[in-house]
Design an enzyme around this catalytic site. Structure first.
Site, PDB file in Angstrom:
ATOM      1  N   TYR A 145       3.762 -33.852 -50.949  1.00 25.43           N
ATOM      2  CA  TYR A 145       3.265 -32.573 -51.454  1.00 25.43           C
ATOM      3  C   TYR A 145       4.313 -31.467 -51.356  1.00 25.43           C
ATOM      4  O   TYR A 145       4.271 -30.511 -52.113  1.00 25.43           O
ATOM      5  CB  TYR A 145       1.936 -32.217 -50.779  1.00 25.43           C
ATOM      6  CG  TYR A 145       0.824 -33.045 -51.378  1.00 25.43           C
ATOM      7  CD1 TYR A 145       0.227 -32.649 -52.561  1.00 25.43           C
ATOM      8  CD2 TYR A 145       0.460 -34.264 -50.839  1.00 25.43           C
ATOM      9  CE1 TYR A 145      -0.739 -33.429 -53.170  1.00 25.43           C
ATOM     10  CE2 TYR A 145      -0.510 -35.062 -51.439  1.00 25.43           C
ATOM     11  CZ  TYR A 145      -1.102 -34.635 -52.604  1.00 25.43           C
ATOM     12  OH  TYR A 145      -2.036 -35.408 -53.226  1.00 25.43           O
TER      13      TYR A 145
ATOM     14  N   HIS B 179      -4.323 -33.652 -46.684  1.00 29.27           N
ATOM     15  CA  HIS B 179      -3.567 -34.871 -46.988  1.00 29.27           C
ATOM     16  C   HIS B 179      -2.944 -35.501 -45.737  1.00 29.27           C
ATOM     17  O   HIS B 179      -2.104 -36.392 -45.850  1.00 29.27           O
ATOM     18  CB  HIS B 179      -2.490 -34.575 -48.030  1.00 29.27           C
ATOM     19  CG  HIS B 179      -3.071 -34.244 -49.363  1.00 29.27           C
ATOM     20  ND1 HIS B 179      -3.786 -35.162 -50.094  1.00 29.27           N
ATOM     21  CD2 HIS B 179      -3.071 -33.106 -50.102  1.00 29.27           C
ATOM     22  CE1 HIS B 179      -4.201 -34.607 -51.225  1.00 29.27           C
ATOM     23  NE2 HIS B 179      -3.797 -33.354 -51.251  1.00 29.27           N
TER      24      HIS B 179
END
Lengths: 745, 745
Positions: free
Chosen positions: B268, B425
């Site tokens: 990310y 995440h």
């Protein structure tokens, strides 16, 4: 001045040697290198980068070896052990030092070889056979004669290279204490090896033959060419070549097919390159009148071509039969063989291979390759054309067929094997297929269960699972009947049989086809496989219609397996039970090593199974006309020593007397995780497939493709290319000749 | 003449726009490209091969897109569906056409952008929110605002590039019908996204902010920088930057640590490069006084450095947290970000990365990269130095530590993670390690269970197994207690905690060391891991002493796992039962997905386990001072949809209150199947290891190596670098300071 002295010295020596070997005077070097070749090397090996690298690398290795104390241990260890590896290092150092002496004419290299050979000559006469008795033919320096043959093949070349520097006394000692007794040991004292038609036999006669040539003993050479018998074969050369029961010619006649396929398979074909090609080079240099490279319609060159044919796009050998998967054209023996072959036939594919190898061997042909590559003449890739490698010395005992994509930018390879068993290294894998997508293995052959030279893995020998899993039918992409191995795993039975190629059709731009059968692959069961490759302008990569049939008068359970590599993406079955606890797929034939991961309910609808391999998707779409059950498997059951790779397989089962599986196998779509995560065509592009029996032994397989085309494959049971057929297809009359017709709508 | 006309036309337009936007006149282009940059591109993009390629590739793509009918479908499909992909293609075509217009000043490209934008302006006002309601914030063109943000970020750049060619009427229409309502939709109407501190928030403020800049609306820009609130934050810029609760500055303050680690993890961090770096470039070009690239001690440049640090030797991101494994620096967003960053700081590592990417983005910095690479200035590889990336906006909330080999020819990477959870995440993998041998993953993190954009795999979204396997402790190389997930898989609990780095010692040539702990990783259990890397001149690659400790007042079952990749070669256990039928290793924490393939009898002797990965061997040697049981596992249990890769793991179990595992992890030996099948050092080089508790909180670990050295690792419980210690080692007095000392004999 120094150089002049050397030349004088050499002349003097050469004169002396003539004195010693009055009748059989030999020019040196004359085995692989010749005076002509070394002259060229001296004049310009630096001009060609690959030859420059080859010589430089040798020099680095030999200079480093010469820094160390010479070590010639009493033979003791098995393969991989210290004394084994040391004698291997020694022959390679001697060989390379010999070459360097010829290139640089620096006496230190000659002296190094001389010193080491004398030490071996001192040791040899008192050596018993090797203490490790694990071979049917233990050697002297090594646990098997085979390794002693390796030693002799390289050490005789070293001797040949430095011969001109040796005193008559030294020559006499080395010949008397080393070469002659070694030749005797490897021939007369090991006749089962020497007279064997087998890669061991080829190595043995090459080794002994090189002794014969280097010491100028024609009698020894004669035995190597035609075998050792109390009553030698009589007749002229031509007669003896054709009728030899042993020796080099017998091996050449019997082990290779006319197309250059070596019956043991690619891995051993590679291994056999040295005794065949190197010894042929020696024969050519010593007896050019034999024209050995053109013997039997160039069978040796065909063997090199065959070896190239048996590689994937990365140059790795197809892992048919016992094979270590990563073995490739990078093997030094292949580098050497490609060079020597190129010296006798300037095949652009040899150049392409040498370019991929990025190496050349030191030989006349190696020099030619280095020159051609330096001049930018190498093709960027090996040219591939759909073809058949036949098996059997008459070329009529089965073989392997190859179909390639017609789009060179998207190279695919589909092969089918219907060869002979392949001697002791063969597998029970009749009508098995392999598929490669560019340089990726997608439908695999497991290869051998072996970790060469890894002591913890049964000393690096073939593992038990090689015989019971890797060699058996259950580990191959073919049909298994009643959960058993083909031919009931009976070696003698399998050795007697091979498949027939019934048709091989590459005459059409948009499709190709092949069909082979194997009679009595199981007792009372015949098997036939037809593969049609279809690739029109709308398709980047071909798809395949795979028709596998079994014929029997009795009821059987038929399993068609695809040993794919990749990750399951999708499947169409109504019910597919993943097992809560795993148990093996079967009890024999290789299935006892495969976990049964999942089982479908028996059903009659068409089935589809998709997986992802690297960045491409693949699907198998089955036209189910009969009740079928699918299985998913994973290797690793009954594997207490963790010898097997945990890889998957997919299988479909039907029961009946005759059985017929129609599957469409297709690569499709792609995924680009590293760049922008774009994907396309993740789903099978096959919308429907139907399998319809027409009258007159005709079959119509209809494939509806997402590209909007309908592909109609018409097959006839009659394999005659000229037989006329007629059918009504979608209301229209169609006429054609031969077993295969494809209509694209 | 044509060119002069165009310039006049542009001037006229610019005048007109001044009329329309009296107060906020804007020069165009001024977002990422500027007049200065496009002038340089026009003058010489061809001079630098990588920029030449970039422009040529754009031209090919846009010219091809312009051949097709423009297609602007009514939004309907979810991610991966047709309308989704078409709107993605459209923004990219517009963006690239805009760039091409500026480079070639060819009106057709401007017209293409204008026509498409007008079509969007026609459609936009009547669009409802997207019909697919699977997101907490559905967009207009896409199923989630995030994709709309992507669309805006690129389309505003297209608009910016062709602005000078647009009529006042067109400008007015596009602004009124598209930009202003889109900005309103993505901000006021989606405040939970707009004011979110999260990659979604960063994307959203960047998109809206680019609208603000391109239409010259400072009020919109202000909201993007500081968040949208009824009562906007008051104070000078400096105060507002520091105290922003939302908007770009708040994201910049909170999501990155001072060392440039992005709390969600590498996958990310890559995704966030566009909103952060691209929007920063826009801010810099429009408001250079903000000096945004040097804000917060260069946190944006540190973020680029951090991203590079988080790659393996192939440029693939370390798969910590949710991560698709092959995602790499080849991602277009990283290509763009590296270029823009290089424009502000000429870091040789950016050049090395661009060299590996073999691509540049079209920006001022991209041009500088292309020039530097053309001039041969790029280093051949990214420089790696053992270091720590801290987590938390204050840099005091855990992190990831990296240790590299001191031999650049044999690069190894050992990392340990003790970071924060990483938002939605994150994984429960405290004190887990990864190991890379050159460019090969040897101890792996599974990454995410997801096949992005593969419809058959749950529509390409995260699979169920991501939450229950990939995120849980059982799939990581760390310690699992009582067969459960760390923090009992409680996200809120994990979010509150992170590890502490207790020491990180890279001051010594022959060894490095690190220690981190995690308190209350399970209720009542603290955990600490110490890793010492040892590499003296006799070792090509280092070996590692891995000390994992658990502390509790209660009895627990402790499992230390190594998720290795490769094939089992050897193991030393007296008894090791391979299971006849397989069942799962456990019932939760990820273990329910792992087949228990084999189990050792509990024993107290030292244990050794070896495997082969590609061409190198690896071993783990365990100093067993307490009864220990080993397990071998294989992923794939309870996996009815075949979502998991079938990969292995090795695990050791001990029971007690406190537990302490001492393992030596080592790469050793090699195998060369492709060349001559030579192998060396297939067996572990660790002859013995002992773990001895001394007095005063000291520990002595002694490693006897096959190279003849004895390595003595002395550890103290006291992490103070200056604390003095004394011990008697093999009869000799040893004194040192700090928690680690290594003696090599």
């Amino acid at each position: 001045m120094k150089r002049l002295n050397l030349l004088l010295f050499a002349l003097l020596l050469s004169f002396m040697s003539v004195q010693v070997y009055a009748k059989d005077s030999v020019q040196h070097p004359s085995l692989v290198l010749t005076q002509n070749t070394v002259q060229q090397l001296r004049e310009g090996y630096q001009k060609y980068p690959l030859m420059h690298q080859a010589i430089d690398a040798m020099k680095q290795r030999v200079d480093a070896a010469m820094q160390k104390d010479m070590c010639i241990p009493i033979p003791k260890d098995p393969g991989g052990g210290f004394t084994h590896e040391q004698h291997k290092r020694n022959y390679m150092s001697m060989y390379e030092a010999g070459v360097l002496y010829q290139v640089f004419q620096d006496a230190k290299y000659a002296k190094y070889v001389e010193t080491m050979l004398l030490k071996y000559a001192d040791m040899f006469p008192s050596l018993p056979t090797h203490p490790v008795k694990k071979s049917y033919a233990p050697g002297k320096l090594f646990w098997q004669c085979l390794n002693d043959d390796n030693w002799v093949v390289y050490s005789t070349q070293a001797y040949d290279c430095v011969y001109e520097t040796l005193s008559a006394k030294t020559i006499k000692k080395i010949e008397k204490n080393l070469w002659r007794p070694y030749a005797k040991f490897l021939s007369v004292q090991n006749l089962p090896v020497f007279n064997r038609v087998h890669n061991h036999g080829a190595w043995d006669v090459a080794a002994v033959g090189m002794i014969g040539y280097v010491i100028g003993d024609h009698k020894i050479v004669d035995q190597c060419l035609y075998g050792y018998f109390k009553k030698p074969l009589k007749g002229d050369d031509n007669y003896r070549e054709q009728h030899a029961r042993a020796g080099f010619y017998a091996n050449l006649n019997q082990l290779f097919s006319p197309t250059g396929y070596y019956t043991e398979g690619p891995y051993y074909q590679r291994y056999s390159m040295t005794p065949f090609i190197t010894f042929a080079e020696v024969i050519q240099n010593n007896e050019p009148k034999r024209d050995i490279f053109h013997y039997r319609n160039n069978v040796l060159l065909n063997a090199v071509d065959g070896l190239i044919q048996l590689t994937d796009a990365k140059g790795q050998f197809l892992p048919y039969n016992d094979a270590i998967k990563e073995m490739s054209i990078q093997a030094p023996v292949v580098v050497d063989a490609i060079g020597m072959a190129y010296g006798h036939y300037q095949n652009p594919n040899y150049l392409a291979v040498a370019h991929l190898q990025n190496k050349v061997g030191v030989s006349a042909g190696g020099l030619m390759l280095a020159k051609a590559i330096a001049e930018g003449k190498a093709p960027s890739m090996v040219a591939r054309k759909s073809t058949v490698l036949t098996d059997g010395n008459n070329g009529k005992e089965g073989g392997i067929a190859f179909m390639y994509s017609n789009n060179p930018k998207n190279q695919t390879t589909m092969t089918m094997k219907f060869s002979k068993h392949g001697l002791a290294h063969g597998h029970f894998d009749k009508l098995s297929i392999l598929f490669y997508d560019n340089d990726r293995e997608v439908l695999q052959d497991y290869g051998a269960a072996r970790y060469v030279n890894v002591e913890a893995k049964d000393g690096g020998r073939y593992l038990a699972e090689n015989k019971t899993f890797a060699r058996q039918t259950g580990s191959h992409s073919t049909m298994t009947v009643d959960g058993k191995c083909q031919f009931d795993a009976n070696f003698d039975e399998s050795m007697k049989r091979w498949g027939d190629l019934l048709f091989f059709d590459t005459d059409h731009k948009e499709y190709q086809g092949m069909r082979a059968d194997q009679k009595q692959v199981y007792k009372g069961v015949d098997m036939q496989r037809t593969i049609v490759q279809i690739q029109d302008a709308s398709l980047n990569k071909p798809f395949f219609v795979d028709v596998m049939e079994g014929f029997s008068k009795e009821e059987h359970s038929y399993d068609l397996a695809y040993h794919y590599l990749g990750q399951v993406m999708d499947y169409s079955f109504d019910t597919f039970n993943s097992e809560k606890t795993l148990s093996p797929l079967g009890t024999e034939g290789g299935f006892q090593y495969i976990w049964k991961v999942a089982t479908a309910e028996t059903h009659t609808k068409n089935a589809q199974f998709s997986w992802l391999n690297d960045k491409t998707f693949y699907s198998i779409t089955t036209a189910n006309t009969a009740p079928t059950q699918e299985f998913m498997g994973l290797y690793g059951a009954n594997d207490p020593h963790f010898n097997l790779r945990n890889q998957p397989m997919y299988m479909m089962r039907r029961k009946g007397k005759d059985v017929r599986f129609v599957n469409i196998f297709e690569p499709h779509g792609s995924i680009h995780p590293a760049t922008d995560e774009l994907v396309n065509n993740t789903k099978s592009q096959i919308k429907n497939v139907t399998d319809k029996q027409l009258s007159n032994g005709l079959t119509q397989i209809t494939v509806d493709h997402a590209n909007g085309h309908q592909y109609i494959v018409l097959l006839s049971n009659n394999n005659d290319k000229t037989a006329a057929h007629q059918a009504t297809v979608n209301g229209q009359d169609v006429k054609w000749e031969g077993p295969l017709n494809v209509i694209i709508k």
